[in-house]
Design an enzyme around this catalytic site. Structure first.
Site, PDB file in Angstrom:
ATOM      1  N   GLU A 223      -2.163   6.243  -0.869  1.00 27.47           N
ATOM      2  CA  GLU A 223      -3.500   6.386  -0.532  1.00 27.47           C
ATOM      3  C   GLU A 223      -3.364   7.694   0.157  1.00 27.47           C
ATOM      4  O   GLU A 223      -4.065   8.616  -0.244  1.00 27.47           O
ATOM      5  CB  GLU A 223      -3.993   5.233   0.296  1.00 27.47           C
ATOM      6  CG  GLU A 223      -5.574   5.127   0.462  1.00 27.47           C
ATOM      7  CD  GLU A 223      -5.942   4.270   1.351  1.00 27.47           C
ATOM      8  OE1 GLU A 223      -7.154   3.831   1.788  1.00 27.47           O
ATOM      9  OE2 GLU A 223      -5.140   3.596   2.163  1.00 27.47           O
TER      10      GLU A 223
ATOM     11  N   ASP B 271     -11.101  -3.792  -1.956  1.00 26.89           N
ATOM     12  CA  ASP B 271     -10.604  -3.297  -0.599  1.00 26.89           C
ATOM     13  C   ASP B 271     -11.215  -3.779   0.354  1.00 26.89           C
ATOM     14  O   ASP B 271     -10.697  -5.061   0.933  1.00 26.89           O
ATOM     15  CB  ASP B 271     -10.735  -1.452  -0.595  1.00 26.89           C
ATOM     16  CG  ASP B 271      -9.453  -1.113   0.253  1.00 26.89           C
ATOM     17  OD1 ASP B 271      -8.557  -2.093   0.916  1.00 26.89           O
ATOM     18  OD2 ASP B 271      -9.152   0.017   0.623  1.00 26.89           O
TER      19      ASP B 271
ATOM     20  N   HIS C 246       0.706  -1.198  -0.074  1.00 28.05           N
ATOM     21  CA  HIS C 246      -0.044   0.103   0.141  1.00 28.05           C
ATOM     22  C   HIS C 246       0.986   1.110  -0.151  1.00 28.05           C
ATOM     23  O   HIS C 246       1.702   1.259   0.948  1.00 28.05           O
ATOM     24  CB  HIS C 246      -0.620   0.074   1.257  1.00 28.05           C
ATOM     25  CG  HIS C 246      -2.021  -0.863   1.285  1.00 28.05           C
ATOM     26  ND1 HIS C 246      -1.903  -2.358   0.925  1.00 28.05           N
ATOM     27  CD2 HIS C 246      -3.374  -0.861   1.603  1.00 28.05           C
ATOM     28  CE1 HIS C 246      -3.060  -2.903   0.978  1.00 28.05           C
ATOM     29  NE2 HIS C 246      -3.863  -1.862   1.366  1.00 28.05           N
TER      30      HIS C 246
END
Length: 349
Positions: free
Chosen positions: A208, A286, A205
């Site tokens: 974001e 997600d 990740h």
């Protein structure tokens, strides 16, 4: 190069739902619906701080990533036995099949469970068994990716990796998730280097809530093969150019971005711009139980908000197969099915 036929705007949602696709950014703990949480709580005699399914669902009012994670970890407390993990994964995979997902690469967070005394073998075996059964009984291909929690230390990530290695044949790669801000990718440089040595696939990740610099670090320090989210790349022209030329995929999650206020209004989402800039972007759900939508909900809502068309739909589905860690033969077969689905859809339009 496949020439995407035109599709009337009113028929586009049906096409989005019908086309085959891969899901590459799904946290299995985030697919745990309130109804199943309550069923598992009763089965395992776990007391929840909510009186009903509706009260729990009403608590899903997040203002940022951390406020979501707080309730996410509370929901995971009902997962204690191998059958619990199996039931959770089978429920997601059945839902994915209904959305015409032909392949899923599923994130799981062992540290969330081992911290509560659940053996890592219990977690992995339950999830793996569900994937194997789904392949046989539902016709969906599924693989597991073990994620490290970035708000914990790299030493704890190393310990988790060592615990998991006897079951290395049950998962295909590693990822990095949880609270992004304040926990840059380079914090986990050594453990990702070890994972490269072990031949594990690598994702993380980045970008974001975190800045584009986190995407650069994930690429250069962790040497990941995919970026999960990555939507902040639009702020950095050099990064956009690099991602486009290298075809490093982004696993974008529109409804998650909206719910966590990365893009409070889906009309402002950058997915279309990322695609038009030549990036290998994909659509994913997600944590669908918490963010109000599985993969087809993400497709239909972001398309309605941004005005994307059939060409974008084909690109996103095709990208999902290209970005997967599946075999070349499987990718070719899925790409063929995708072309057939578009041709068949237009034929009967």
């Amino acid at each position: 190069m496949f020439k995407v036929p035109p599709v009337a705007a009113e028929r586009l949602p049906a096409l989005l739902r019908a086309m085959p696709k891969a899901e590459l950014h799904i946290h299995i703990e985030g697919s745990l619906e309130p109804e199943l949480i309550f069923a598992l709580a009763e089965r395992n005699s776990v007391r929840l701080p909510y009186a009903s399914v509706q009260e729990l669902r009403s608590a899903y009012a997040f203002t940022d990533l951390q406020s979501f994670l707080d309730i996410y970890y509370a929901g995971a407390s009902v997962l204690l036995h191998e059958q619990d993990f199996y039931d959770m994964a089978r429920a997601y995979l059945a839902r994915a099949v209904a959305d015409n997902v032909v392949h899923a690469e599923i994130f799981f967070d062992p540290q969330t469970h081992t911290a509560r005394g659940v053996p890592i073998e219990t977690v992995i075996m339950g999830l793996h068994r569900a994937c194997e059964d789904a392949r046989t009984l539902l016709g969906i291909s599924a693989s597991l990716i073990l994620c490290f929690l970035r708000h914990l230390s790299e030493e704890e990530a190393f310990a988790t990796l060592e615990q998991a290695l006897p079951l290395q044949d049950k998962f295909i790669g590693v990822g990095l998730d949880s609270s992004e801000l304040g926990h840059p990718p380079e914090k986990f440089a050594r453990v990702f280097a070890r994972c490269r040595e072990l031949g594990l696939r690598r994702v993380a990740h980045a970008g974001e809530e975190g800045p584009p610099a986190y995407i650069w670090s994930a690429l250069d320090v962790l040497q990941v093969e995919r970026i999960d989210h990555g939507v902040q790349a639009f702020q950095d022209a050099a990064l956009l150019q690099r991602l486009a030329s290298s075809r490093v995929p982004l696993t974008v999650c529109p409804l998650s971005n909206q719910k966590l206020r990365v893009f409070p209004d889906l009309r402002d989402h950058k997915l279309r711009q990322l695609l038009d800039a030549g990036l290998c972007a994909t659509v994913n759900s997600d944590d669908p139980a918490y963010f109000g939508g599985y993969i087809n909900d993400n497709f239909t809502q972001v398309f309605a908000a941004t005005g994307m068309g059939a060409r974008h739909a084909y690109e996103l589905a095709s990208n999902s197969f290209e970005a997967s860690f599946a075999s070349a033969a499987d990718k070719r077969a899925w790409q063929h099915k995708l072309k057939e689905s578009f041709e068949r859809f237009v034929e009967y339009d």
